[in-house]
Write a protein that holds these residues in place. Structure first.
Motif, PDB file in Angstrom:
ATOM      1  N   GLU A  63       0.831  -1.198   0.000  1.00  0.00           N
ATOM      2  CA  GLU A  63       0.000   0.000   0.000  1.00  0.00           C
ATOM      3  C   GLU A  63       0.869   1.253   0.000  1.00  0.00           C
ATOM      4  N   VAL A  64       1.946   1.241   0.766  1.00  0.00           N
ATOM      5  CA  VAL A  64       2.850   2.395   0.791  1.00  0.00           C
ATOM      6  C   VAL A  64       3.563   2.537  -0.545  1.00  0.00           C
ATOM      7  N   ARG A  65       3.953   1.425  -1.133  1.00  0.00           N
ATOM      8  CA  ARG A  65       4.584   1.502  -2.460  1.00  0.00           C
ATOM      9  C   ARG A  65       3.623   2.083  -3.483  1.00  0.00           C
ATOM     10  N   SER A  66       2.375   1.678  -3.388  1.00  0.00           N
ATOM     11  CA  SER A  66       1.370   2.239  -4.291  1.00  0.00           C
ATOM     12  C   SER A  66       1.177   3.732  -4.041  1.00  0.00           C
ATOM     13  N   ILE A  67       1.224   4.132  -2.775  1.00  0.00           N
ATOM     14  CA  ILE A  67       1.078   5.553  -2.451  1.00  0.00           C
ATOM     15  C   ILE A  67       2.211   6.364  -3.065  1.00  0.00           C
ATOM     16  N   ARG A  68       3.427   5.818  -3.012  1.00  0.00           N
ATOM     17  CA  ARG A  68       4.576   6.564  -3.536  1.00  0.00           C
ATOM     18  C   ARG A  68       4.516   6.736  -5.050  1.00  0.00           C
ATOM     19  N   ARG A 101      -1.360  26.607 -23.710  1.00  0.00           N
ATOM     20  CA  ARG A 101      -0.273  25.718 -23.293  1.00  0.00           C
ATOM     21  C   ARG A 101       0.344  26.170 -21.976  1.00  0.00           C
ATOM     22  N   GLY A 102       0.538  27.467 -21.829  1.00  0.00           N
ATOM     23  CA  GLY A 102       1.130  27.968 -20.588  1.00  0.00           C
ATOM     24  C   GLY A 102       0.218  27.783 -19.391  1.00  0.00           C
ATOM     25  N   VAL A 103      -1.092  28.014 -19.601  1.00  0.00           N
ATOM     26  CA  VAL A 103      -2.031  27.842 -18.498  1.00  0.00           C
ATOM     27  C   VAL A 103      -2.114  26.369 -18.088  1.00  0.00           C
ATOM     28  N   LYS A 104      -2.074  25.484 -19.049  1.00  0.00           N
ATOM     29  CA  LYS A 104      -2.090  24.060 -18.728  1.00  0.00           C
ATOM     30  C   LYS A 104      -0.848  23.674 -17.925  1.00  0.00           C
ATOM     31  N   LEU A 105       0.311  24.212 -18.310  1.00  0.00           N
ATOM     32  CA  LEU A 105       1.528  23.931 -17.563  1.00  0.00           C
ATOM     33  C   LEU A 105       1.428  24.490 -16.144  1.00  0.00           C
ATOM     34  N   GLU A 106       0.856  25.692 -16.005  1.00  0.00           N
ATOM     35  CA  GLU A 106       0.686  26.281 -14.681  1.00  0.00           C
ATOM     36  C   GLU A 106      -0.204  25.399 -13.807  1.00  0.00           C
ATOM     37  N   LYS A 107      -1.242  24.858 -14.397  1.00  0.00           N
ATOM     38  CA  LYS A 107      -2.144  23.980 -13.644  1.00  0.00           C
ATOM     39  C   LYS A 107      -1.445  22.684 -13.250  1.00  0.00           C
ATOM     40  N   VAL A 108      -0.726  22.095 -14.179  1.00  0.00           N
ATOM     41  CA  VAL A 108      -0.099  20.796 -13.910  1.00  0.00           C
ATOM     42  C   VAL A 108       1.042  20.937 -12.907  1.00  0.00           C
ATOM     43  N   ARG A 109       1.661  22.098 -12.833  1.00  0.00           N
ATOM     44  CA  ARG A 109       2.737  22.285 -11.862  1.00  0.00           C
ATOM     45  C   ARG A 109       2.244  22.162 -10.419  1.00  0.00           C
ATOM     46  N   LEU A 110       0.941  22.270 -10.223  1.00  0.00           N
ATOM     47  CA  LEU A 110       0.367  22.081  -8.887  1.00  0.00           C
ATOM     48  C   LEU A 110       0.159  20.611  -8.551  1.00  0.00           C
ATOM     49  N   GLU A 111       0.322  19.725  -9.540  1.00  0.00           N
ATOM     50  CA  GLU A 111       0.069  18.304  -9.317  1.00  0.00           C
ATOM     51  C   GLU A 111       0.963  17.680  -8.246  1.00  0.00           C
ATOM     52  N   PRO A 112       2.275  18.014  -8.178  1.00  0.00           N
ATOM     53  CA  PRO A 112       3.075  17.415  -7.093  1.00  0.00           C
ATOM     54  C   PRO A 112       2.539  17.744  -5.707  1.00  0.00           C
ATOM     55  N   ARG A 113       2.073  18.976  -5.487  1.00  0.00           N
ATOM     56  CA  ARG A 113       1.493  19.319  -4.185  1.00  0.00           C
ATOM     57  C   ARG A 113       0.219  18.526  -3.934  1.00  0.00           C
ATOM     58  N   ARG A 114      -0.587  18.379  -4.955  1.00  0.00           N
ATOM     59  CA  ARG A 114      -1.818  17.609  -4.791  1.00  0.00           C
ATOM     60  C   ARG A 114      -1.509  16.138  -4.573  1.00  0.00           C
ATOM     61  N   ALA A 115      -0.484  15.643  -5.242  1.00  0.00           N
ATOM     62  CA  ALA A 115      -0.079  14.247  -5.043  1.00  0.00           C
ATOM     63  C   ALA A 115       0.423  14.026  -3.623  1.00  0.00           C
ATOM     64  N   TYR A 161       6.979   9.091  12.063  1.00  0.00           N
ATOM     65  CA  TYR A 161       7.542   8.112  11.123  1.00  0.00           C
ATOM     66  C   TYR A 161       7.960   8.726   9.790  1.00  0.00           C
ATOM     67  N   LEU A 162       7.789  10.031   9.609  1.00  0.00           N
ATOM     68  CA  LEU A 162       8.070  10.640   8.309  1.00  0.00           C
ATOM     69  C   LEU A 162       9.544  10.537   7.942  1.00  0.00           C
ATOM     70  N   THR A 163      10.426  10.651   8.923  1.00  0.00           N
ATOM     71  CA  THR A 163      11.849  10.604   8.616  1.00  0.00           C
ATOM     72  C   THR A 163      12.343   9.202   8.275  1.00  0.00           C
ATOM     73  N   THR A 164      11.538   8.195   8.593  1.00  0.00           N
ATOM     74  CA  THR A 164      11.952   6.816   8.300  1.00  0.00           C
ATOM     75  C   THR A 164      11.347   6.289   7.017  1.00  0.00           C
ATOM     76  N   LEU A 165      10.506   7.088   6.361  1.00  0.00           N
ATOM     77  CA  LEU A 165       9.906   6.632   5.111  1.00  0.00           C
ATOM     78  C   LEU A 165      10.944   6.572   4.010  1.00  0.00           C
ATOM     79  N   PRO A 166      10.871   5.597   3.099  1.00  0.00           N
ATOM     80  CA  PRO A 166      11.794   5.538   1.967  1.00  0.00           C
ATOM     81  C   PRO A 166      11.691   6.819   1.145  1.00  0.00           C
ATOM     82  N   GLY A 167      12.848   7.382   0.832  1.00  0.00           N
ATOM     83  CA  GLY A 167      12.863   8.604   0.049  1.00  0.00           C
ATOM     84  C   GLY A 167      12.785   9.864   0.863  1.00  0.00           C
ATOM     85  N   SER A 168      12.660   9.742   2.207  1.00  0.00           N
ATOM     86  CA  SER A 168      12.594  10.925   3.045  1.00  0.00           C
ATOM     87  C   SER A 168      13.988  11.487   3.226  1.00  0.00           C
ATOM     88  N   PRO A 169      14.102  12.839   3.377  1.00  0.00           N
ATOM     89  CA  PRO A 169      15.412  13.422   3.570  1.00  0.00           C
ATOM     90  C   PRO A 169      15.979  13.050   4.929  1.00  0.00           C
TER      91      PRO A 169
END
Length: 500
Positions: free
Chosen positions: A66-71, A167-181, A492-500
C-alpha cells in the motif's frame, strides 16, 4: 465412665484433627495457585519476539505494498508535469519531393522548418524555415532560386494579454500536481496508519484477554483436583467435585472463545506485514506485557483543548490541502475558459533571405490570422462549467471542514471519556481483587462456598478484562485524535523511503 467419655470425645478429636489438616491443605493449595496479578505477561511462544506498536508501524511503512502504491503518486504527478512541458518542445518538420520526366527534373522540392514556442506573455512562437523549389512543372508560389529561401519569423497572439495561452495555463495547472499528489499520499498514509494501529490494538487486547482466561482455567483445574481428592476420601460432598469440574469446563469454553478472537486478530494483523521482496511475512510475534505501552497505573489527563486541536487539524489535515490545490486548479481552468471568449488572433512577421547567406535579409513578410466562433457557444459553455466546478470545490471544502471539526470533536470527547473509563476500571480491579482475596480466606476457613469463591474470581477476572479494554480504548482514542489532527504520521516521516 472413662470408657464412655473416651468413646464420646475420640470422634470429636479425630474430626478436629482432620479439619485442621484440611485447612492446612487448602491453605497450601491456595498458596500454590497462581496469583491473579494486575498486569500479567501474555502466554506466548517463548521464542517469539515482542512486537511493539512503534516497530509494527515502521515495518508497515517500510514494506507494505500500500505504501509503495502511495509513492507512485509522485511518479504520476511528475509524468503529468513532463507532458505539459512537452507542449513547449521545439518541433522540427521536413519533407522532400522529387519527380523526373524524360530525364528532366519536373519537380524537386525540399522543405524544412523549426518551430520553438515560448512560455511568455502573448504566447510567442519562433519559426525558422528553409525551402527550395526547382523543376519545370513547379508551382510558381513554391519556386525558388537554386539557393532556396530562408525565413526567420515570430508569431504572437496579442489578444491573450499577459497570460501565456492555453499551453502555458495548462503547464501552470499541472505544476500544482506534485502538491496535490503529496496531499493524496498523506491522506492514504494516515488512513493506513490508523487502520494498522486499530488492528494492532485489537490483537493486543485479544492476547491479554486470552491470558486472563487461561489463568482462570489454571486456578479452576488446580482447585478441582484438590476437591476431587477430598471427595474420594469422604471429606467433601460429591456434588462439590461436580461443581468444581463444571467451573473448569465453563472456563475452558471461555478460553476457546478468547483463543479464536486472538487468532483472528493475529490473522488480520499479519495482512499489514510484508517482506522486502514483496512476499507476505510470517507472523510469529508476541504481544507486549502491557496493553498500553509505558502506561502507569494512574492515567494522566492530557486531553488537549478542543479549540487547539481544531486549529491544528484545519492546518494539518491533508484532505483540506488537497482541496486547496484543487481549488487553485479549477480557478486556472476558469481563467483559461475566459480566454477562449476572445478571438484567436495571431500576428506573424518573417525576414526572408534568397541567397546562401541567411542573415542577408532581402524581404520582409507579415501576416495576420484570426479564428473565431460567431456565437461563442462552446466557449461560454466552458466558462459556465469552470465556474460550476469552482463553486462545487468551494462547497466541498466547506463540507470537509465540517467533517474535520466533527472528527476532532469526537476524538477529543472519546479520549476524555476513555480516560475516565480507564480510571474507573482501575478502581474496579482494586475492589474486585480485595473481595476475591477475602473470599479465598473465608473459603480456606470453611466459612464460604465454592460457588461464592467462583463468583468472586469471575468478577475479578471480568474487572481485569474491562481494564484491558479500557486501556486499549485510551490508545484507540489517542490514535483517533492523532489522525483527526493530521499528526498520526509525524513520528515516522523521517523513516519513510525517500525521506530526507
Amino acid at each position: 465412665m472413662i470408657h464412655v467419655l473416651t468413646a464420646r470425645l475420640l470422634p470429636r478429636i479425630l474430626g478436629a484433627l482432620l479439619l485442621g489438616c484440611t485447612l492446612i491443605g487448602v491453605s497450601l493449595s491456595a498458596a500454590a495457585q497462581p496469583d491473579l496479578q494486575a498486569n500479567p505477561a501474555p502466554m506466548q511462544n517463548p521464542d517469539s519476539s515482542v512486537l511493539s506498536l512503534d516497530d509494527f508501524l515502521r515495518m508497515v511503512l517500510q514494506e507494505s505494498p500500500e505504501v509503495r502504491s502511495i509513492r507512485l503518486e509522485d511518479d504520476r504527478a511528475a509524468a503529468r508535469v513532463l507532458e505539459a512541458r512537452g507542449l513547449f518542445d521545439p518541433t522540427f518538420a521536413s519533407g522532400y519531393e522529387y519527380k523526373t520526366q524524360d530525364e528532366n527534373d519536373k519537380l524537386n522540392v525540399l522543405r524544412s522548418g523549426l518551430s520553438v514556442p515560448f512560455n511568455l506573455p502573448f504566447s510567442p512562437n519562433l519559426t525558422m524555415d528553409y525551402r527550395r523549389g526547382l523543376g519545370s512543372s513547379i508551382d510558381p508560389s513554391v519556386a525558388t532560386s537554386a539557393f532556396g529561401e530562408t525565413r526567420v519569423g515570430l508569431e504572437v497572439a496579442p489578444l491573450v494579454g499577459w497570460t501565456t495561452g492555453k499551453r502555458g495555463v495548462k503547464l501552470e495547472k499541472v505544476r500544482l500536481e506534485p502538491r496535490r499528489a503529496d496531499a493524496r499520499q498523506s491522506v492514504r498514509r494516515n488512513q493506513l496508519l490508523l487502520d494498522a494501529t486499530r488492528a494492532y490494538l485489537t490483537w493486543v487486547e485479544a492476547q491479554q484477554v486470552l491470558t486472563v482466561n487461561r489463568e482462570l482455567v489454571d486456578v479452576a483445574v488446580e482447585r478441582q483436583t484438590f476437591i476431587s481428592r477430598r471427595a474420594r476420601i469422604g471429606e467433601e460432598a460429591a456434588i462439590d467435585s461436580v461443581e468444581a469440574e463444571l467451573i473448569v469446563v465453563s472456563r475452558e469454553g471461555a478460553v476457546a472463545a478468547a483463543t479464536q478472537k486472538a487468532e483472528q486478530a493475529a490473522a488480520k494483523l499479519a495482512v499489514f506485514l510484508w517482506n522486502p521482496d514483496g512476499s507476505p511475512m510470517g507472523f510469529d510475534f508476541a504481544a507486549p506485557d502491557m496493553p498500553v505501552e509505558g502506561a502507569s497505573p494512574v492515567l494522566r489527563r492530557d486531553v488537549p483543548a478542543e479549540a487547539e486541536a481544531m486549529d491544528r487539524a484545519l492546518r494539518r489535515r491533508p484532505e483540506l490541502q488537497e482541496i486547496d490545490v484543487k481549488l487553485q486548479q479549477t480557478r486556472i481552468d476558469e481563467r483559461l475558459a475566459r480566454v477562449g471568449l476572445r478571438p484567436d488572433l495571431k500576428l506573424e512577421a518573417q525576414a526572408v533571405s534568397y541567397d546562401d547567406t541567411p542573415m542577408d535579409v532581402a524581404d520582409v513578410k507579415v501576416g495576420i490570422k484570426i479564428d473565431q466562433s460567431l456565437f461563442f457557444r462552446g466557449d461560454r459553455s466552458a466558462v459556465d462549467e469552470a465556474e460550476i466546478e469552482v463553486r462545487q470545490t468551494d462547497l466541498e471544502r466547506l463540507l470537509t471542514e465540517r467533517k474535520i471539526e466533527a472528527d476532532v470533536r469526537s476524538a477529543v470527547v472519546g479520549l476524555r471519556e476513555a480516560q475516565r473509563r480507564a480510571e474507573a476500571a482501575e478502581r474496579r480491579v482494586q475492589l474486585a481483587r480485595r473481595l476475591q482475596r477475602a473470599e479465598e480466606r473465608r473459603f480456606d476457613l470453611g466459612e464460604s462456598t465454592l460457588f461464592l469463591l467462583n463468583q468472586r474470581e469471575q468478577a475479578f477476572a471480568e474487572a481485569r478484562v474491562e481494564r484491558i479494554k479500557a486501556r486499549v480504548a485510551v490508545r484507540h482514542a489517542r490514535a483517533d485524535l492523532q489522525w483527526a489532527t493530521g499528526a498520526i504520521a509525524d513520528p515516522y516521516l523521517t523513516t519513510l523511503p525517500g525521506s530526507p
